[in-house]
Scaffold this motif. Structure first.
Motif, PDB file in Angstrom:
ATOM      1  N   GLU A 122       0.814  -1.203   0.000  1.00  0.00           N
ATOM      2  CA  GLU A 122       0.000   0.000   0.000  1.00  0.00           C
ATOM      3  C   GLU A 122       0.858   1.268   0.000  1.00  0.00           C
ATOM      4  O   GLU A 122       0.388   2.339  -0.396  1.00  0.00           O
ATOM      5  N   ARG A 123       2.103   1.170   0.427  1.00  0.00           N
ATOM      6  CA  ARG A 123       2.968   2.341   0.381  1.00  0.00           C
ATOM      7  C   ARG A 123       3.261   2.751  -1.064  1.00  0.00           C
ATOM      8  O   ARG A 123       3.374   3.945  -1.371  1.00  0.00           O
ATOM      9  N   PHE A 124       3.370   1.767  -1.946  1.00  0.00           N
ATOM     10  CA  PHE A 124       3.558   2.078  -3.361  1.00  0.00           C
ATOM     11  C   PHE A 124       2.302   2.719  -3.929  1.00  0.00           C
ATOM     12  O   PHE A 124       2.376   3.689  -4.698  1.00  0.00           O
ATOM     13  N   TYR A 125       1.157   2.212  -3.550  1.00  0.00           N
ATOM     14  CA  TYR A 125      -0.102   2.807  -4.007  1.00  0.00           C
ATOM     15  C   TYR A 125      -0.245   4.240  -3.506  1.00  0.00           C
ATOM     16  O   TYR A 125      -0.721   5.126  -4.227  1.00  0.00           O
ATOM     17  N   ASN A 126       0.180   4.492  -2.285  1.00  0.00           N
ATOM     18  CA  ASN A 126       0.042   5.834  -1.709  1.00  0.00           C
ATOM     19  C   ASN A 126       0.857   6.877  -2.462  1.00  0.00           C
ATOM     20  O   ASN A 126       0.565   8.079  -2.381  1.00  0.00           O
ATOM     21  N   MET A 127       1.899   6.445  -3.177  1.00  0.00           N
ATOM     22  CA  MET A 127       2.690   7.400  -3.945  1.00  0.00           C
ATOM     23  C   MET A 127       1.887   8.049  -5.061  1.00  0.00           C
ATOM     24  O   MET A 127       2.231   9.141  -5.527  1.00  0.00           O
ATOM     25  N   PHE A 128       0.819   7.381  -5.490  1.00  0.00           N
ATOM     26  CA  PHE A 128       0.008   7.909  -6.590  1.00  0.00           C
ATOM     27  C   PHE A 128      -1.162   8.746  -6.083  1.00  0.00           C
ATOM     28  O   PHE A 128      -1.992   9.184  -6.883  1.00  0.00           O
ATOM     29  N   ARG A 129      -1.229   8.961  -4.798  1.00  0.00           N
ATOM     30  CA  ARG A 129      -2.319   9.778  -4.267  1.00  0.00           C
ATOM     31  C   ARG A 129      -2.064  11.259  -4.459  1.00  0.00           C
ATOM     32  O   ARG A 129      -2.987  12.066  -4.350  1.00  0.00           O
ATOM     33  N   THR A 130      -0.827  11.620  -4.731  1.00  0.00           N
ATOM     34  CA  THR A 130      -0.493  13.030  -4.955  1.00  0.00           C
ATOM     35  C   THR A 130       0.689  13.101  -5.897  1.00  0.00           C
ATOM     36  O   THR A 130       1.408  12.116  -6.100  1.00  0.00           O
TER      37      THR A 130
END
Length: 372
Positions: A122-130
């Motif tokens: 999920e840390r990799f996914y969170n990079m695409f939140r902004t």
């Protein structure tokens, strides 16, 4: 009491009231008739200050080998993306297919290595939140995502053709065929940034060796990506279509060796030391040897299948050794305070020799205003 080379630039401090030689001075207990409360008692024991010499000044990044693997695989993916687009434009179907498959495989495995280093997916996914324009990691994540999207569409077409149009795509097949060429072009647009952004990611840190190489490390990485992707195509593709791959590999070898030498010459000699000693030094020396051997093989014997395959393997190994060597050299430089302090002293001496004495680096003695 410890000393520092910067003590000569420090303005003298006035002696503090109630202190002598850095130690608190006891006042006598009030005697008969002294009840003004002016007595001072030692409330804190004397402290013996120690130097930070021998301890880390810059905290080493908590990165392990998956990050170095991602540095290498990102270069392979980016170079292969460009090579696949060139094959698309020149009608080399086998080279186009193999380059696209190689790019997708390298990007996928590299993404897995990156997630493994992050610890949780999920840390990799969170990079695409902004999208943070000042963060190389944020920009790089979006570059990887955009490249993978275009490459994925192109690879879906290649796999479908490879299986004789047997994928259960239905009407989606016509859509995939229609967007295949634009998808290949879109992947090529982000291929160069994918191959080089990791150099910016490393040099944008306070790590002594990486930061000292910030002007030239992108050229080293893009050259390394060229020889790696060219080598991969030489391994996987028949020699009748590998002409562009051999040319890219030879140019990558020349660029890699020249950029590395030029980078080391422009770095502070102390900051460049980790590139020559220990494990990083061995990796980079072998990288140069394998790059020369692979480049000569591609140039002189690239039309022979066995020679081409052996040369391609040598080129890919050379690229991997370059990325791992630079990575390990940076980690080593952060562990020894010498690689932080001595380049700073050299920069300070250079600026003073140039007559610069009034900026935040030279730190001239301040002029205290007088009060009338």
């Amino acid at each position: 009491m410890t000393t520092s080379a910067f003590d000569q630039f420090r303005p003298p401090e006035p002696e503090r009231r109630g202190r002598r030689l850095g130690k608190l001075r006891r006042k006598k207990r009030p005697g008969p008739g002294r009840t003004d409360g002016s007595a001072e008692m030692l409330m804190v024991p004397d402290v013996e200050f120690e130097s930070y010499y021998g301890h880390n000044i810059v905290k080493p990044p908590p990165w392990e080998w998956p990050v170095a693997a991602y540095l290498f695989l990102g270069g392979v993916a980016g170079g292969s993306g460009l090579l696949g687009f060139g094959a698309q434009l020149t009608g080399r179907a086998v080279l186009r297919r193999n380059a696209r498959l190689g790019a997708m495989a390298a990007a996928s495995v590299g993404g897995v290595a990156l997630i493994a280093d992050l610890g949780r997916p999920e840390r990799f996914y969170n990079m695409f939140r902004t999208l943070k324009l000042t963060s190389p990691m944020s920009i790089g994540s979006w570059i990887l995502g955009a490249f993978s999207a275009g490459t994925g569409v192109a690879v879906a077409n290649e796999v479908d053709r490879l299986l004789g149009n047997r994928l259960p795509l239905g009407p989606l097949r016509k859509v995939l065929r229609a967007v295949e060429a634009p998808a290949g072009a879109e992947a090529a647009l982000f291929a160069g940034p994918l191959a080089v952004y990791t150099a910016v990611l490393l040099s944008d840190t306070a790590n002594p060796t990486w930061n000292a190489a910030h002007r030239d490390l992108p050229f080293v990485f893009v050259s390394s990506a060229s020889l790696a992707s060219g080598g991969l195509a030489m391994v996987t593709t028949p020699t009748r279509e590998t002409g562009p791959a051999r040319a890219l590999a030879v140019m990558g070898v020349i660029g890699d060796i020249a950029a590395m030498k030029y980078m080391e010459r422009r770095m502070d000699p102390v900051a460049a030391e980790p590139l020559h000693h220990g494990t990083p030094g061995q990796l980079l020396r072998w990288s140069e040897r394998l790059a020369v051997a692979g480049g000569l093989g591609a140039l002189l014997g690239g039309r022979h299948r066995a020679v081409a395959a052996a040369s391609g393997l040598a080129l890919m190994t050379a690229s991997a050794f370059t990325r791992f060597g630079v990575f390990e050299a940076g980690l080593h430089s952060a562990m020894d305070p010498r690689y932080t302090v001595e380049p700073q002293l050299h920069r300070l001496a250079e600026r003073r020799a140039a007559g610069i004495t009034d900026d935040s680096i030279t730190t001239a003695a301040p002029h205290w205003p007088s009060h009338s």
